[in-house]
Motif scaffolding. Structure first.
Motif, PDB file in Angstrom:
ATOM      1  N   ALA A  10      27.207  12.162 -61.237  1.00 20.05           N
ATOM      2  CA  ALA A  10      27.374  11.004 -62.109  1.00 20.05           C
ATOM      3  C   ALA A  10      28.604  10.201 -61.726  1.00 20.05           C
ATOM      4  O   ALA A  10      28.565   8.977 -61.683  1.00 20.05           O
ATOM      5  CB  ALA A  10      27.479  11.455 -63.564  1.00 20.05           C
ATOM      6  N   SER A  11      29.704  10.879 -61.396  1.00 20.72           N
ATOM      7  CA  SER A  11      30.920  10.145 -61.042  1.00 20.72           C
ATOM      8  C   SER A  11      30.771   9.440 -59.712  1.00 20.72           C
ATOM      9  O   SER A  11      31.246   8.335 -59.534  1.00 20.72           O
ATOM     10  CB  SER A  11      32.124  11.079 -61.024  1.00 20.72           C
ATOM     11  OG  SER A  11      31.982  12.048 -60.010  1.00 20.72           O
ATOM     12  N   SER A  12      30.083  10.036 -58.721  1.00 23.33           N
ATOM     13  CA  SER A  12      29.923   9.368 -57.440  1.00 23.33           C
ATOM     14  C   SER A  12      28.918   8.236 -57.528  1.00 23.33           C
ATOM     15  O   SER A  12      29.059   7.230 -56.852  1.00 23.33           O
ATOM     16  CB  SER A  12      29.532  10.365 -56.351  1.00 23.33           C
ATOM     17  OG  SER A  12      28.357  11.047 -56.692  1.00 23.33           O
ATOM     18  N   LEU A  13      27.908   8.363 -58.379  1.00 24.75           N
ATOM     19  CA  LEU A  13      26.974   7.251 -58.547  1.00 24.75           C
ATOM     20  C   LEU A  13      27.655   6.075 -59.221  1.00 24.75           C
ATOM     21  O   LEU A  13      27.336   4.922 -58.938  1.00 24.75           O
ATOM     22  CB  LEU A  13      25.752   7.696 -59.350  1.00 24.75           C
ATOM     23  CG  LEU A  13      24.787   8.613 -58.612  1.00 24.75           C
ATOM     24  CD1 LEU A  13      23.678   9.068 -59.549  1.00 24.75           C
ATOM     25  CD2 LEU A  13      24.207   7.940 -57.409  1.00 24.75           C
ATOM     26  N   ASN A 166      31.838   5.469 -48.563  1.00 23.72           N
ATOM     27  CA  ASN A 166      32.970   4.550 -48.643  1.00 23.72           C
ATOM     28  C   ASN A 166      32.458   3.171 -49.033  1.00 23.72           C
ATOM     29  O   ASN A 166      32.484   2.237 -48.255  1.00 23.72           O
ATOM     30  CB  ASN A 166      33.724   4.468 -47.300  1.00 23.72           C
ATOM     31  CG  ASN A 166      34.507   5.727 -47.000  1.00 23.72           C
ATOM     32  OD1 ASN A 166      35.103   6.308 -47.892  1.00 23.72           O
ATOM     33  ND2 ASN A 166      34.494   6.157 -45.760  1.00 23.72           N
ATOM     34  N   TRP A 167      31.952   3.062 -50.238  1.00 25.53           N
ATOM     35  CA  TRP A 167      31.457   1.788 -50.775  1.00 25.53           C
ATOM     36  C   TRP A 167      30.191   1.296 -50.077  1.00 25.53           C
ATOM     37  O   TRP A 167      29.862   0.128 -50.134  1.00 25.53           O
ATOM     38  CB  TRP A 167      32.540   0.709 -50.738  1.00 25.53           C
ATOM     39  CG  TRP A 167      33.669   1.059 -51.624  1.00 25.53           C
ATOM     40  CD1 TRP A 167      34.869   1.584 -51.252  1.00 25.53           C
ATOM     41  CD2 TRP A 167      33.713   0.975 -53.043  1.00 25.53           C
ATOM     42  NE1 TRP A 167      35.658   1.810 -52.335  1.00 25.53           N
ATOM     43  CE2 TRP A 167      34.975   1.444 -53.460  1.00 25.53           C
ATOM     44  CE3 TRP A 167      32.811   0.537 -54.004  1.00 25.53           C
ATOM     45  CZ2 TRP A 167      35.350   1.487 -54.802  1.00 25.53           C
ATOM     46  CZ3 TRP A 167      33.205   0.582 -55.330  1.00 25.53           C
ATOM     47  CH2 TRP A 167      34.452   1.054 -55.712  1.00 25.53           C
ATOM     48  N   TYR A 168      29.498   2.133 -49.376  1.00 21.72           N
ATOM     49  CA  TYR A 168      28.221   1.736 -48.807  1.00 21.72           C
ATOM     50  C   TYR A 168      27.201   2.842 -49.063  1.00 21.72           C
ATOM     51  O   TYR A 168      27.551   3.994 -49.257  1.00 21.72           O
ATOM     52  CB  TYR A 168      28.317   1.429 -47.305  1.00 21.72           C
ATOM     53  CG  TYR A 168      28.931   2.532 -46.482  1.00 21.72           C
ATOM     54  CD1 TYR A 168      28.177   3.642 -46.108  1.00 21.72           C
ATOM     55  CD2 TYR A 168      30.255   2.469 -46.086  1.00 21.72           C
ATOM     56  CE1 TYR A 168      28.738   4.651 -45.360  1.00 21.72           C
ATOM     57  CE2 TYR A 168      30.816   3.487 -45.330  1.00 21.72           C
ATOM     58  CZ  TYR A 168      30.054   4.565 -44.968  1.00 21.72           C
ATOM     59  OH  TYR A 168      30.610   5.572 -44.234  1.00 21.72           O
ATOM     60  N   LEU A 169      25.966   2.457 -49.055  1.00 21.04           N
ATOM     61  CA  LEU A 169      24.886   3.412 -49.253  1.00 21.04           C
ATOM     62  C   LEU A 169      24.352   3.848 -47.902  1.00 21.04           C
ATOM     63  O   LEU A 169      24.198   3.036 -46.997  1.00 21.04           O
ATOM     64  CB  LEU A 169      23.762   2.773 -50.068  1.00 21.04           C
ATOM     65  CG  LEU A 169      24.117   2.322 -51.479  1.00 21.04           C
ATOM     66  CD1 LEU A 169      22.949   1.575 -52.092  1.00 21.04           C
ATOM     67  CD2 LEU A 169      24.508   3.500 -52.340  1.00 21.04           C
ATOM     68  N   THR A 170      24.040   5.126 -47.782  1.00 22.67           N
ATOM     69  CA  THR A 170      23.431   5.654 -46.574  1.00 22.67           C
ATOM     70  C   THR A 170      22.497   6.796 -46.948  1.00 22.67           C
ATOM     71  O   THR A 170      22.827   7.619 -47.793  1.00 22.67           O
ATOM     72  CB  THR A 170      24.480   6.129 -45.552  1.00 22.67           C
ATOM     73  OG1 THR A 170      23.803   6.805 -44.478  1.00 22.67           O
ATOM     74  CG2 THR A 170      25.505   7.057 -46.163  1.00 22.67           C
ATOM     75  N   VAL A 171      21.357   6.839 -46.307  1.00 20.67           N
ATOM     76  CA  VAL A 171      20.421   7.937 -46.533  1.00 20.67           C
ATOM     77  C   VAL A 171      20.921   9.218 -45.851  1.00 20.67           C
ATOM     78  O   VAL A 171      20.392  10.291 -46.082  1.00 20.67           O
ATOM     79  CB  VAL A 171      18.999   7.556 -46.054  1.00 20.67           C
ATOM     80  CG1 VAL A 171      18.879   7.584 -44.525  1.00 20.67           C
ATOM     81  CG2 VAL A 171      17.943   8.449 -46.690  1.00 20.67           C
ATOM     82  N   ASP A 177      22.065  14.290 -54.313  1.00 18.03           N
ATOM     83  CA  ASP A 177      22.119  13.418 -55.485  1.00 18.03           C
ATOM     84  C   ASP A 177      22.573  12.003 -55.147  1.00 18.03           C
ATOM     85  O   ASP A 177      22.250  11.060 -55.851  1.00 18.03           O
ATOM     86  CB  ASP A 177      23.024  14.030 -56.558  1.00 18.03           C
ATOM     87  CG  ASP A 177      22.398  15.262 -57.178  1.00 18.03           C
ATOM     88  OD1 ASP A 177      21.208  15.209 -57.521  1.00 18.03           O
ATOM     89  OD2 ASP A 177      23.093  16.287 -57.291  1.00 18.03           O
ATOM     90  N   ASN A 178      23.311  11.832 -54.068  1.00 14.14           N
ATOM     91  CA  ASN A 178      23.774  10.504 -53.678  1.00 14.14           C
ATOM     92  C   ASN A 178      22.720   9.685 -52.950  1.00 14.14           C
ATOM     93  O   ASN A 178      22.934   8.503 -52.702  1.00 14.14           O
ATOM     94  CB  ASN A 178      25.041  10.602 -52.829  1.00 14.14           C
ATOM     95  CG  ASN A 178      26.229  11.041 -53.650  1.00 14.14           C
ATOM     96  OD1 ASN A 178      26.274  10.868 -54.858  1.00 14.14           O
ATOM     97  ND2 ASN A 178      27.198  11.638 -52.986  1.00 14.14           N
ATOM     98  N   ILE A 179      21.601  10.300 -52.581  1.00 13.00           N
ATOM     99  CA  ILE A 179      20.525   9.526 -51.959  1.00 13.00           C
ATOM    100  C   ILE A 179      19.385   9.279 -52.944  1.00 13.00           C
ATOM    101  O   ILE A 179      18.313   8.847 -52.558  1.00 13.00           O
ATOM    102  CB  ILE A 179      20.004  10.175 -50.657  1.00 13.00           C
ATOM    103  CG1 ILE A 179      19.367  11.542 -50.892  1.00 13.00           C
ATOM    104  CG2 ILE A 179      21.121  10.255 -49.622  1.00 13.00           C
ATOM    105  CD1 ILE A 179      18.622  12.089 -49.699  1.00 13.00           C
TER     106      ILE A 179
END
Length: 198
Positions: A10-13, A166-171, A177-179
């Motif tokens: 939740a915090s990283s999203l 670092n402020w960008y999205l990557t698969v 959980d971050n993808i």
């Protein structure tokens, strides 16, 4: 890929959605090729053609998995929209497989937190889907999650390492959980692909 606790996820999203959409889009567009995440032993320092399943500009694959939709989706999104330097084709009688898609059902050790894994070998490399997390009625047992995992793991087979956030999205984020919701290569992933393959 590791699974973080719900609180950490939740915090990283929240980082992804903290900036207004137009600022976030500008940050993604300006992102340089991402650096590799060095959080685990054996993580490469950079994306690498030599650490991939690519042979003579292509990946020939065999399917021994029940997750046909996910692997077909991964093949499609990693070979379309300008990502055409590496061909991803099914194995046939006149070729030798470079990659095999397989299923496992494991909860021991690191597998308890892995939805999938790319495993290089001397012969054909393997991509494993873990039924323990991706099976029907399991924690990540949806079409969207299976596709995210397949795209992530095929990214490794194409020579891409885990990437940090670092402020960008990557698969290629190492935390499953971050993808969440990322079912195709992002702008950052595309830049990394072109930096590696042209």
């Amino acid at each position: 890929m590791r699974i973080a606790t719900a609180l950490a996820a939740a915090s990283s999203l929240a980082v992804f959605y903290a900036a207004p959409p137009h600022q976030a889009a500008a940050a993604v567009a300006a992102a340089a090729p991402a650096k590799c995440h060095r959080g685990e032993t054996g993580e490469p320092a950079a994306d690498s053609r030599g650490r991939s399943s690519v042979d003579a500009g292509e990946v020939r694959w065999e399917d021994e998995s029940k997750y046909d939709d996910a692997l077909a989706h991964a093949h499609r999104v990693w070979t379309s929209g300008g990502l055409d330097k590496v061909k991803v084709r099914p194995d046939d009688a006149s070729s030798i497989a470079d990659l095999q898609w397989r299923d496992v059902n494991r909860s021991d050790g690191k597998w308890a937190e892995r939805g999938g894994q790319w495993a290089p070998h001397t012969g054909a490399d393997n991509i494993y889907f873990n039924d323990h997390l991706l099976g029907d009625r399991k924690a990540y047992g949806t079409k969207q999650w299976r596709r995210s995992v397949a795209v992530h793991e095929l990214g490794h087979a194409l020579g891409h390492c885990h990437k940090t956030i670092n402020w960008y999205l990557t698969v290629l984020d190492p935390d499953i959980d971050n993808i969440d919701g990322i079912t195709e290569p992002t702008g950052t992933d595309r830049k990394n692909y072109h930096a590696l393959w042209g």
